[in-house]
Scaffold this motif. Structure first.
Motif, PDB file in Angstrom:
ATOM      1  N   ARG A  49       0.696  -1.259  -0.060  1.00 52.38           N
ATOM      2  CA  ARG A  49      -0.011  -0.043  -0.126  1.00 52.38           C
ATOM      3  C   ARG A  49       0.866   1.306  -0.104  1.00 52.38           C
ATOM      4  N   ALA A  50       2.127   1.251  -0.739  1.00 51.34           N
ATOM      5  CA  ALA A  50       3.001   2.241  -0.705  1.00 51.34           C
ATOM      6  C   ALA A  50       2.178   3.480  -1.133  1.00 51.34           C
ATOM      7  N   GLY A  51       2.516   4.570  -0.274  1.00 51.25           N
ATOM      8  CA  GLY A  51       1.817   6.078  -0.750  1.00 51.25           C
ATOM      9  C   GLY A  51       0.547   6.302  -0.115  1.00 51.25           C
ATOM     10  N   HIS A  52       0.074   5.068   0.562  1.00 51.87           N
ATOM     11  CA  HIS A  52      -1.235   5.311   1.355  1.00 51.87           C
ATOM     12  C   HIS A  52      -1.071   5.164   2.793  1.00 51.87           C
ATOM     13  N   THR A  53      -1.712   5.814   3.626  1.00 54.20           N
ATOM     14  CA  THR A  53      -1.814   5.610   5.018  1.00 54.20           C
ATOM     15  C   THR A  53      -2.520   4.287   5.317  1.00 54.20           C
ATOM     16  N   ILE A  54      -1.819   3.534   6.449  1.00 55.58           N
ATOM     17  CA  ILE A  54      -2.294   2.598   6.971  1.00 55.58           C
ATOM     18  C   ILE A  54      -2.548   2.671   8.476  1.00 55.58           C
ATOM     19  N   SER A  55      -3.644   2.843   8.810  1.00 53.97           N
ATOM     20  CA  SER A  55      -3.864   3.014  10.056  1.00 53.97           C
ATOM     21  C   SER A  55      -3.410   1.914  11.075  1.00 53.97           C
ATOM     22  N   ARG A  56      -3.333   2.505  12.329  1.00 54.57           N
ATOM     23  CA  ARG A  56      -3.052   1.538  13.517  1.00 54.57           C
ATOM     24  C   ARG A  56      -3.917   0.451  13.622  1.00 54.57           C
ATOM     25  N   ARG A  57      -5.138   0.813  13.398  1.00 54.94           N
ATOM     26  CA  ARG A  57      -6.086  -0.271  13.521  1.00 54.94           C
ATOM     27  C   ARG A  57      -5.987  -1.453  12.542  1.00 54.94           C
ATOM     28  N   GLU A  58      -5.805  -1.072  11.277  1.00 55.52           N
ATOM     29  CA  GLU A  58      -5.522  -2.136  10.214  1.00 55.52           C
ATOM     30  C   GLU A  58      -4.201  -2.841  10.634  1.00 55.52           C
ATOM     31  N   PHE A  59      -3.120  -2.224  11.021  1.00 56.30           N
ATOM     32  CA  PHE A  59      -2.114  -3.155  11.309  1.00 56.30           C
ATOM     33  C   PHE A  59      -2.468  -3.941  12.486  1.00 56.30           C
ATOM     34  N   TYR A  60      -3.338  -3.635  13.450  1.00 56.10           N
ATOM     35  CA  TYR A  60      -3.814  -4.535  14.658  1.00 56.10           C
ATOM     36  C   TYR A  60      -4.292  -5.819  13.835  1.00 56.10           C
ATOM     37  N   TYR A 104       0.850   4.835   9.609  1.00 54.87           N
ATOM     38  CA  TYR A 104       2.330   4.760   8.734  1.00 54.87           C
ATOM     39  C   TYR A 104       1.948   4.864   7.274  1.00 54.87           C
ATOM     40  N   ARG A 105       3.042   5.392   6.563  1.00 50.00           N
ATOM     41  CA  ARG A 105       2.765   5.107   5.312  1.00 50.00           C
ATOM     42  C   ARG A 105       4.342   4.969   4.565  1.00 50.00           C
ATOM     43  N   PHE A 106       4.275   4.076   3.730  1.00 51.97           N
ATOM     44  CA  PHE A 106       5.825   3.925   2.863  1.00 51.97           C
ATOM     45  C   PHE A 106       5.983   4.927   1.860  1.00 51.97           C
TER      46      PHE A 106
END
Length: 146
Positions: A49-60, A104-106
């Motif tokens: 998902r490079a360039g896009h924000t990944i929420s902490r909830r999605e990581f969880y 976070y975002r790559f």
């Protein structure tokens, strides 16, 4: 297209790094780097998902789907490990950017490489001169149907 499967994504490259998704390896300049499974999963999620924000909830939900952990601390540890192995920093990110209270975002631009589904794929082919194997050697070939 209909009925045709796309080949699987296998390698993701960014900077001097390469992620082999099939082997679950991270390499820098061809040398394998040690990265724990959760950190590898986090890096893979960021890369996809490079360039896009990944929420902490999605990581969880992705990294700890059936586990009740203190994921804030665990996620911070995992992201810090990813940064450490990449030689990255939160203060001046080249790869993983923190978006305060969001995720976070790559930020680098990865290049994706797909490979054939089977390892027995043809890697090269030789084209040899055509010769008739029958008595009709002298006959001109008008079409491939002859």
């Amino acid at each position: 297209m209909y009925g045709i499967e796309s080949p699987p994504l296998r390698l993701i490259r960014f900077g001097s790094f390469e992620v082999d998704l099939e082997a679950e390896e991270l390499r820098k300049n061809g040398l394998r780097l040690k990265l724990e499974p959760k950190a590898f999963q986090a890096l893979t999620l960021l890369l996809h998902r490079a360039g896009h924000t990944i929420s902490r909830r999605e990581f969880y939900r992705t990294l700890w789907p059936d586990t009740n952990v203190r994921f804030d601390r665990s996620l911070n540890t995992v992201i810090n490990r990813v940064r450490e192995v990449l030689g990255d920093s939160a203060a001046s990110p080249r790869f993983v950017q923190t978006l305060s209270r969001r995720g976070y975002r790559f930020v680098a631009s990865p290049s994706l490489t797909v490979t054939a589904a089977h390892s027995s794929a043809i890697r090269s082919m030789a084209v040899l001169p055509f010769e008739w194997a029958s008595a009709e050697r002298g006959r001109a070939l008008d079409s491939f149907g002859d």
